[in-house]
Structures are given as C-alpha cells and as structure tokens.
Write a protein that holds these residues in place. Sequence first.
Motif, PDB file in Angstrom:
ATOM      1  N   ARG A   1      -6.733   1.721  -4.476  1.00 14.36           N
ATOM      2  CA  ARG A   1      -8.391   1.927  -3.822  1.00 14.36           C
ATOM      3  C   ARG A   1      -7.303   2.947  -2.397  1.00 14.36           C
ATOM      4  O   ARG A   1      -8.496   4.221  -2.316  1.00 14.36           O
ATOM      5  CB  ARG A   1      -9.542   1.633  -3.338  1.00 14.36           C
ATOM      6  CG  ARG A   1     -10.197   1.452  -4.799  1.00 14.36           C
ATOM      7  CD  ARG A   1     -11.608   0.309  -3.894  1.00 14.36           C
ATOM      8  NE  ARG A   1     -12.412  -0.006  -5.525  1.00 14.36           N
ATOM      9  CZ  ARG A   1     -13.176  -0.486  -5.018  1.00 14.36           C
ATOM     10  NH1 ARG A   1     -13.279  -0.311  -4.080  1.00 14.36           N
ATOM     11  NH2 ARG A   1     -14.199  -0.748  -5.995  1.00 14.36           N
ATOM     12  N   GLY A   2      -6.580   2.352  -1.910  1.00 12.51           N
ATOM     13  CA  GLY A   2      -6.280   3.069  -1.002  1.00 12.51           C
ATOM     14  C   GLY A   2      -5.252   4.434  -1.264  1.00 12.51           C
ATOM     15  O   GLY A   2      -5.593   4.976  -0.197  1.00 12.51           O
ATOM     16  N   ALA A   3      -4.852   4.080  -2.455  1.00 10.55           N
ATOM     17  CA  ALA A   3      -3.632   5.540  -2.405  1.00 10.55           C
ATOM     18  C   ALA A   3      -4.892   6.808  -2.764  1.00 10.55           C
ATOM     19  O   ALA A   3      -4.808   8.358  -2.809  1.00 10.55           O
ATOM     20  CB  ALA A   3      -3.287   5.586  -4.018  1.00 10.55           C
ATOM     21  N   ASP A   4      -5.923   6.346  -3.458  1.00 11.56           N
ATOM     22  CA  ASP A   4      -7.548   7.681  -3.967  1.00 11.56           C
ATOM     23  C   ASP A   4      -8.048   7.757  -1.514  1.00 11.56           C
ATOM     24  O   ASP A   4      -8.800   8.418  -2.504  1.00 11.56           O
ATOM     25  CB  ASP A   4      -8.494   7.413  -4.963  1.00 11.56           C
ATOM     26  CG  ASP A   4      -7.901   6.818  -6.480  1.00 11.56           C
ATOM     27  OD1 ASP A   4      -6.046   7.420  -6.044  1.00 11.56           O
ATOM     28  OD2 ASP A   4      -8.242   6.171  -6.728  1.00 11.56           O
ATOM     29  N   GLY A   5      -7.906   6.936  -1.277  1.00 16.23           N
ATOM     30  CA  GLY A   5      -7.885   7.487   0.350  1.00 16.23           C
ATOM     31  C   GLY A   5      -9.583   6.426   0.179  1.00 16.23           C
ATOM     32  O   GLY A   5     -10.647   7.242   0.573  1.00 16.23           O
ATOM     33  N   LEU A   6     -10.083   5.849  -0.686  1.00 10.05           N
ATOM     34  CA  LEU A   6     -11.571   4.607  -0.615  1.00 10.05           C
ATOM     35  C   LEU A   6     -11.314   3.536  -0.063  1.00 10.05           C
ATOM     36  O   LEU A   6     -10.132   3.104   0.095  1.00 10.05           O
ATOM     37  CB  LEU A   6     -11.841   4.503  -2.240  1.00 10.05           C
ATOM     38  CG  LEU A   6     -12.223   5.937  -3.124  1.00 10.05           C
ATOM     39  CD1 LEU A   6     -11.941   5.230  -4.455  1.00 10.05           C
ATOM     40  CD2 LEU A   6     -13.102   6.267  -3.062  1.00 10.05           C
ATOM     41  N   GLY A   7     -12.134   3.293   0.779  1.00  7.52           N
ATOM     42  CA  GLY A   7     -12.271   1.840   0.836  1.00  7.52           C
ATOM     43  C   GLY A   7     -11.905   0.943   0.398  1.00  7.52           C
ATOM     44  O   GLY A   7     -12.349   0.525  -0.510  1.00  7.52           O
TER      45      GLY A   7
ATOM     46  N   TYR B   1       0.144   3.052   1.851  1.00  9.93           N
ATOM     47  CA  TYR B   1       1.537   1.927   1.907  1.00  9.93           C
ATOM     48  C   TYR B   1       0.633   0.694   2.315  1.00  9.93           C
ATOM     49  O   TYR B   1       1.249  -0.463   3.007  1.00  9.93           O
ATOM     50  CB  TYR B   1       2.421   2.851   2.922  1.00  9.93           C
ATOM     51  CG  TYR B   1       3.490   3.472   2.134  1.00  9.93           C
ATOM     52  CD1 TYR B   1       4.816   2.628   1.530  1.00  9.93           C
ATOM     53  CD2 TYR B   1       3.523   5.222   1.609  1.00  9.93           C
ATOM     54  CE1 TYR B   1       5.529   3.377   0.268  1.00  9.93           C
ATOM     55  CE2 TYR B   1       4.178   5.952   1.045  1.00  9.93           C
ATOM     56  CZ  TYR B   1       5.383   5.346   0.472  1.00  9.93           C
ATOM     57  OH  TYR B   1       5.966   5.176  -0.459  1.00  9.93           O
ATOM     58  N   VAL B   2      -0.108   1.225   3.647  1.00  6.31           N
ATOM     59  CA  VAL B   2      -0.498  -0.257   4.603  1.00  6.31           C
ATOM     60  C   VAL B   2      -1.197  -1.067   3.868  1.00  6.31           C
ATOM     61  O   VAL B   2      -1.229  -1.701   4.247  1.00  6.31           O
ATOM     62  CB  VAL B   2      -1.469   0.618   5.780  1.00  6.31           C
ATOM     63  CG1 VAL B   2      -2.211   1.380   4.918  1.00  6.31           C
ATOM     64  CG2 VAL B   2      -1.732  -0.296   6.810  1.00  6.31           C
ATOM     65  N   TRP B   3      -1.583  -0.346   2.605  1.00  4.90           N
ATOM     66  CA  TRP B   3      -2.719  -1.223   1.428  1.00  4.90           C
ATOM     67  C   TRP B   3      -1.849  -1.957   0.955  1.00  4.90           C
ATOM     68  O   TRP B   3      -2.389  -3.380   0.618  1.00  4.90           O
ATOM     69  CB  TRP B   3      -3.339  -0.660   0.891  1.00  4.90           C
ATOM     70  CG  TRP B   3      -4.794   0.161   2.403  1.00  4.90           C
ATOM     71  CD1 TRP B   3      -5.019   1.833   1.241  1.00  4.90           C
ATOM     72  CD2 TRP B   3      -5.753   0.055   2.865  1.00  4.90           C
ATOM     73  NE1 TRP B   3      -5.863   2.476   2.690  1.00  4.90           N
ATOM     74  CE2 TRP B   3      -6.498   0.686   3.375  1.00  4.90           C
ATOM     75  CE3 TRP B   3      -6.055  -1.189   3.194  1.00  4.90           C
ATOM     76  CZ2 TRP B   3      -7.716   0.823   4.078  1.00  4.90           C
ATOM     77  CZ3 TRP B   3      -7.267  -1.300   4.106  1.00  4.90           C
ATOM     78  CH2 TRP B   3      -7.743   0.093   4.446  1.00  4.90           C
ATOM     79  N   LEU B   4      -1.177  -1.730   0.521  1.00  7.69           N
ATOM     80  CA  LEU B   4       0.097  -2.441  -0.458  1.00  7.69           C
ATOM     81  C   LEU B   4       0.539  -3.615   0.500  1.00  7.69           C
ATOM     82  O   LEU B   4       0.742  -4.809  -0.175  1.00  7.69           O
ATOM     83  CB  LEU B   4       1.267  -1.301  -0.817  1.00  7.69           C
ATOM     84  CG  LEU B   4       2.777  -2.525  -1.710  1.00  7.69           C
ATOM     85  CD1 LEU B   4       1.996  -2.546  -2.539  1.00  7.69           C
ATOM     86  CD2 LEU B   4       3.271  -0.910  -0.982  1.00  7.69           C
ATOM     87  N   PHE B   5       1.314  -3.070   1.800  1.00  7.84           N
ATOM     88  CA  PHE B   5       1.170  -4.283   2.565  1.00  7.84           C
ATOM     89  C   PHE B   5       0.340  -5.058   2.806  1.00  7.84           C
ATOM     90  O   PHE B   5       0.311  -6.666   2.713  1.00  7.84           O
ATOM     91  CB  PHE B   5       2.204  -3.581   4.307  1.00  7.84           C
ATOM     92  CG  PHE B   5       2.400  -4.693   4.749  1.00  7.84           C
ATOM     93  CD1 PHE B   5       3.934  -4.850   4.480  1.00  7.84           C
ATOM     94  CD2 PHE B   5       1.874  -5.097   5.729  1.00  7.84           C
ATOM     95  CE1 PHE B   5       4.673  -5.545   5.452  1.00  7.84           C
ATOM     96  CE2 PHE B   5       2.273  -6.155   6.677  1.00  7.84           C
ATOM     97  CZ  PHE B   5       3.530  -6.846   6.143  1.00  7.84           C
ATOM     98  N   ALA B   6      -0.493  -4.595   2.820  1.00  6.04           N
ATOM     99  CA  ALA B   6      -1.658  -5.916   3.191  1.00  6.04           C
ATOM    100  C   ALA B   6      -2.373  -6.476   2.252  1.00  6.04           C
ATOM    101  O   ALA B   6      -2.441  -7.547   2.195  1.00  6.04           O
ATOM    102  CB  ALA B   6      -3.292  -4.695   4.033  1.00  6.04           C
ATOM    103  N   SER B   7      -2.414  -5.703   0.971  1.00  3.34           N
ATOM    104  CA  SER B   7      -2.530  -6.754  -0.037  1.00  3.34           C
ATOM    105  C   SER B   7      -2.010  -7.555  -0.841  1.00  3.34           C
ATOM    106  O   SER B   7      -2.443  -8.604  -1.087  1.00  3.34           O
ATOM    107  CB  SER B   7      -2.795  -5.956  -1.578  1.00  3.34           C
ATOM    108  OG  SER B   7      -1.963  -4.840  -1.676  1.00  3.34           O
ATOM    109  N   LEU B   8       0.048  -7.688  -0.912  1.00  2.00           N
ATOM    110  CA  LEU B   8       0.647  -8.757  -1.147  1.00  2.00           C
ATOM    111  C   LEU B   8       0.288  -9.442   0.058  1.00  2.00           C
ATOM    112  O   LEU B   8       0.425 -11.000  -0.627  1.00  2.00           O
ATOM    113  CB  LEU B   8       2.050  -7.283  -0.460  1.00  2.00           C
ATOM    114  CG  LEU B   8       2.238  -7.033  -2.025  1.00  2.00           C
ATOM    115  CD1 LEU B   8       3.601  -6.458  -1.931  1.00  2.00           C
ATOM    116  CD2 LEU B   8       1.648  -7.510  -3.759  1.00  2.00           C
ATOM    117  N   ALA B   9       0.312  -8.775   1.553  1.00  2.00           N
ATOM    118  CA  ALA B   9       0.151  -9.985   2.391  1.00  2.00           C
ATOM    119  C   ALA B   9      -0.395 -11.392   2.421  1.00  2.00           C
ATOM    120  O   ALA B   9      -0.532 -12.417   3.119  1.00  2.00           O
ATOM    121  CB  ALA B   9       0.209  -9.751   3.985  1.00  2.00           C
TER     122      ALA B   9
END
Lengths: 218, 241, 205
Positions: A180-186, A124-132
């Motif tokens: 990558r966020g979903a897979d727990g990768l950086g 979720y946090v990566w989704l938000f960050a990547s869209l932002a």
Amino acid sequence: MIALLRRDLALAVRAGGGFGLGLAFFLIVVVLVPFGVGPEAALLTLIAPGILWVAALLAALLSLDRIFALDFEDGSLPLLATSPLPLEGVALIKGIAHWITTGLPLTLAAPALGFLLNLAPSAYVWLFASLALGTPALSMIGTFGAALTVGLRRGGLLMSLLVLPLYVPTLIFGAEAVRRGADGLGAATPLLMLAGITLGSFALLPFAASAALRVNLK
Amino acid sequence: MSIWEYANPKKFIATTTPLVPWLLGVSIALLVGGLIWGFFFTPDDFRQGSTVKIFYLHVPSALMAINVWFMMLITSLVWLVRRHHVSALAARAAAPIGIIMTVMALITGAIWGQPMWGTWWAWDPRLTSFLILFLFYLGYMALWEAIEDPDTAADLTSVLCIVGSVFAVLSRYAVNFWNQGLHQPASLSLDKEENVADVFWYPALVCIAGFVLLFVALVLMRTATEIRVRRIKALEARMRS
Amino acid sequence: MVLTVSDLAVARGGAPVLEGLSFSVAPGEALVLRGPNGIGKTTLLRTLAGLQPPIAGTVNFPEDTGAYASHADGIKAQLTVTENLAFWADVHGADLVDSVFEAFDLVDLRDRFAGTLSAGQKRRLGLARLGVIGRDVLFLDEPTVSLDGFSVKMFASWLRDTHLALGGIAVIATHIDLGLDAPELDLTPFKAAPDARGGSDEAFL
C-alpha cells in the motif's frame, strides 16, 4: 531477567555469526530472486514488498531452533526452571533476545536491500515501519514454536511446519502495508493490525511457551 | 452419574463399540439417499448447470473441515483442564478425518471452480483459508507423531491446537483483508434470506447429517484404536519395569 | 528449615518407579541415595527439585531455597569462568563471592573461556555454580562424574565445611564415597510394585 538477556546477547555476539548469519541469508535470498524472475525493473518493483517480507520471515525462521535447543542440551534450561526466574519471563526474554539478534538487524538492513529490488521510493518508510512492528511477532511466535519442539531430536523441520502457518497473518499484514505504501495508499490499517499481532503475541505467547517448556522438561 | 464416567477408557470402549455399526449404517443410508436425491432429483441451476451438484459434497466436507478442528479444540481444552486421556486421544483420532475433509473441500471446490471461474485454483480468501487450515492439521498431526511420550504429546498438541485456533481465526481475517475473492457467499446460514432454495437445501441437509454421523462413527472407532494402542504401551512399560 | 518427604511416589514415562518414600533431612545434614542403575535416583531428585510432579505424597521445604544439579550443568563455552558464575549468581539475585573461586580451585582459571577447560575443570565450574546461587537445599545427581580424586575431596570438603556447616541440606545420588559421614538411603526396597497405582497410564491397565 536482564542478566539472561545480557547473557544471550553476549553468546550471540561471541558464537560468531549470531547477528550475521540471518542477515547474510536475507541478503542471499533477495539477490537470488532477480535470477529467478528476471531483471525487469517494473516486475521487481511490483514484487519487492512481498519478496522482502518473505525473505525476512525465512531469515528469522533460520535461527529459531537455537532459541532453546542450546540451553536444553547443556542443561541450562532445567536450571533456569528451578531458578527464581518465572519460566514465562524466560520465554519472553528469549523472544526479545531473538528479535535483537535477528529481527532488528533485518529491519535495519531491509531498506538497503530494497534498492536491489527496485522498491518504489514511497515504500521505504513503510518497509521499515512494517518490519519494525512485525518482526517482534515473528520472534515471539517462533519462540513458542521452539518451546514446543525443544525436546525433539531433529525438531528443526517440524518446527518450521508448526511455525510457518502461524506466520501467515503477520506476513499478510506486513507485506500489505509495504504494498500500500508503494502504491501511495494509506498503510495505517495493516500497520495497526501488525502492531496488534505483535502486542498480542508478547502478551500471551510467553504463557503458552512456558507451558510447553514445563511439559518438555518433565 | 456424570458424563465424565465415559472418560474412563474401558467404559468408553464398552459404551461406544455397539453404537458404531448403527452410526455407520445410518450415515451411509443418509449419504446414499441424500446424494441420489441431490444428484438426480433436483433441477439444474439456471446459471451453473449440473456442476452445481458437487455442492452436496463440497458444502458438507467444508463444514466438517472447520467443525472437526473446533471439536479438537474442545477436547484439547478438556484434556488440559480435566486430564481425561480419552479426550486427548479423541482429538488425535479426529485430526486425520479433519484433514481428509479439508482436502475433500479443496478438491471438490477445484472441480466446481474450474467450469465456473475457468481456473482450478484462485487465491480467494475462502480457498486460501482452507489451504491454511490444511497446514494447521498437518502441523498438529506431525507433532503428535514426533513425540514419543503420549502424555507429553497430548499436552503439547493441545497447546498447539489452542494457539493455532487463535492464529487460524486471525489468518481468516487477514486473508479477507488481503483479497476480496471470487467465491460466492456462504451457501448455508441460519439467516434464511441468504440461503439456497429449499429444493437444494433439503438434500443438502441430509448429506450434512450423513457426514456428521460418519465423522462421529469414525472418531469413535479411531479413538477406541488409540486407546488400545495406549493400553498396549502401558502394559509393555509395566512388563519391562 | 527442614526437608520433609512423606509417602512420595514418583513416575518415569508414565509408569511408577518408586513409592512409599518418607524421610526428612535436618539443617546441616546430607542424605546419600543408593541403589542400582535405573532404580529412579534421577527421577526422584528431579521430583524433589520440582521439575516434575510426584504421583503421590508431598515434598516440603521452604519455597525458593532448592537447587538442582546434574552432569549437564549449564556451562556456556563462549563465556569466561567468571561470567558463567556471575550469570547464575545474578539470576538468583545473589552476589558473586571471591571465596568460591578458591573453594573450587578456579582462581587461575577466572578469565579463561569455559570452552577451553578440561572436562574435570568444567565440572568444577558447574559445581561452583552451587556455591554462588545461595540456595540451601541442594539436589545433586552424580555430582562427581569426571572429577579426579583431589577434586572430589575438594568438593566434599566444600559441601561439608561450607554448605552443611552453614545449615544447608543436600540430597546426593552418588556411587562413590564422598566421606561425608551422612546417612545413606537404599532405594531398592521402595521400588514400585509392577501393579502400582498412580501412573498417568493407569487408566489404560
């Protein structure tokens, strides 16, 4: 330039659905996907990052042809071109206004739609960050596409054809960051690339867009 | 005497028209020679068998697909900077040839890939990049067609070509990042270590030379046609006013 | 501040339409362009305003003092009359002065949305834009289209008593008599010869 931004935002609010339309489209695409691929939770988790990004991209694309077309039809554009505002500034403001009316609401709504697609909790946090970070690039690239096709009748479809290939790198890095966020990768690398594309677009594309506008106003 | 003299449409047509048959003749001779040499007088690959021979079409067309875009980028810049009409029209003339080369590279690649990888298509970085290049050609040509005023079209397509080039390079890196891929490394490079054996290399060079000359001949013919179309339009406009 | 045009040639769609135009307009003066349809009045005005480049000659007036107005006047239906004018004033870094509402008979319409105005009222609003942007050199393309006689008189008197009286300049393409007492320039003699040089398609002839 602030006056232009204020006016464009006021128009988006008052035209009814300036904010809402892209968002509703985003919602509908995301809702349609499970009907197409089946309700299996594991599969949805797998494809959620890509679907959310593609849907956001299409929702942003939907309103691109309005960026300059309305101002072109009612004659505002030549008046703006002869005003003290640099046309590069006009293009930049148009891109920013488009982002505030579509990219920003999409970014804010995307996590909620992530639930519908069973997105992995860590993403979720990566989704938000990547869209932002990524949707501003979509708006600015789209502004360039809109500037290229502003003088054309039925330029909307052509503009999609021109803009979609330009969206490829943004889409790849954006969806990759969420995956990558979903897979727990950086996900730092794709996010940095995304930020780079956005900054580069905002630095350079206003010049290309204003060059296209000048040609189209001739 | 400067090279820009040939930017005059009349001089361009007068100079290039006699060259075209020669270029066409030499390129066809090279292509026929190179392909016969490659198909019948080179050994089969010990792993890939005779399927490897499509290489003589695949590599030159892939090379041209990229180089034609590069040529369009240069002619677009020349148009924007020096305003020579022939330059813009040459870019317009080159695009359909470029897209055919791209399609050829994709099709020959699919035919080659099927026995090797067991699939006609894979979302491999190189394949994907060519698909994206195909979309760029398509958009570029569509923009030329959509705009009525020829100078406006030349300006806008040139801007699109420049911006598109930046994004095409960006896509190439993005796609690499996204999937490591199946495709073998580049068949040809200036660094000899990586290259295929000489026995394949020489007929391939002949084919590439044939493709390049064929492209030059076609571009000159098509540019001359575009110039004549513009001339007709210009004369019509004068007659109306 | 003088508008000076010397040996100007303009093109439409790559072909020259007017050539050899020279004139100058002093502060406080207007110039009315005359000529049949298609002679190139709009092209000339757009060239003067800097929207398209001339193919020959020069246009001189102090930088950032020119404004262009055509029948499409950039009015947004979703904004009120005041908001429309405030926007254009803001873009030009000028103040929205109250007198403009009186000069263009917009006092009662101040808070109406522009979309609810009649065609004539909209035109008055479009012309009122010229009163708020603080530009001295106006290039007007058929400014009185869809105005009734009363409104035409009102616009003419604004032009004469406010704009020109304060040392402004106006170049106007119009078919009707504004009663401005301004010199007229007939463009017919300046029609470009069929073999005129300088068009962008010249290289192909």
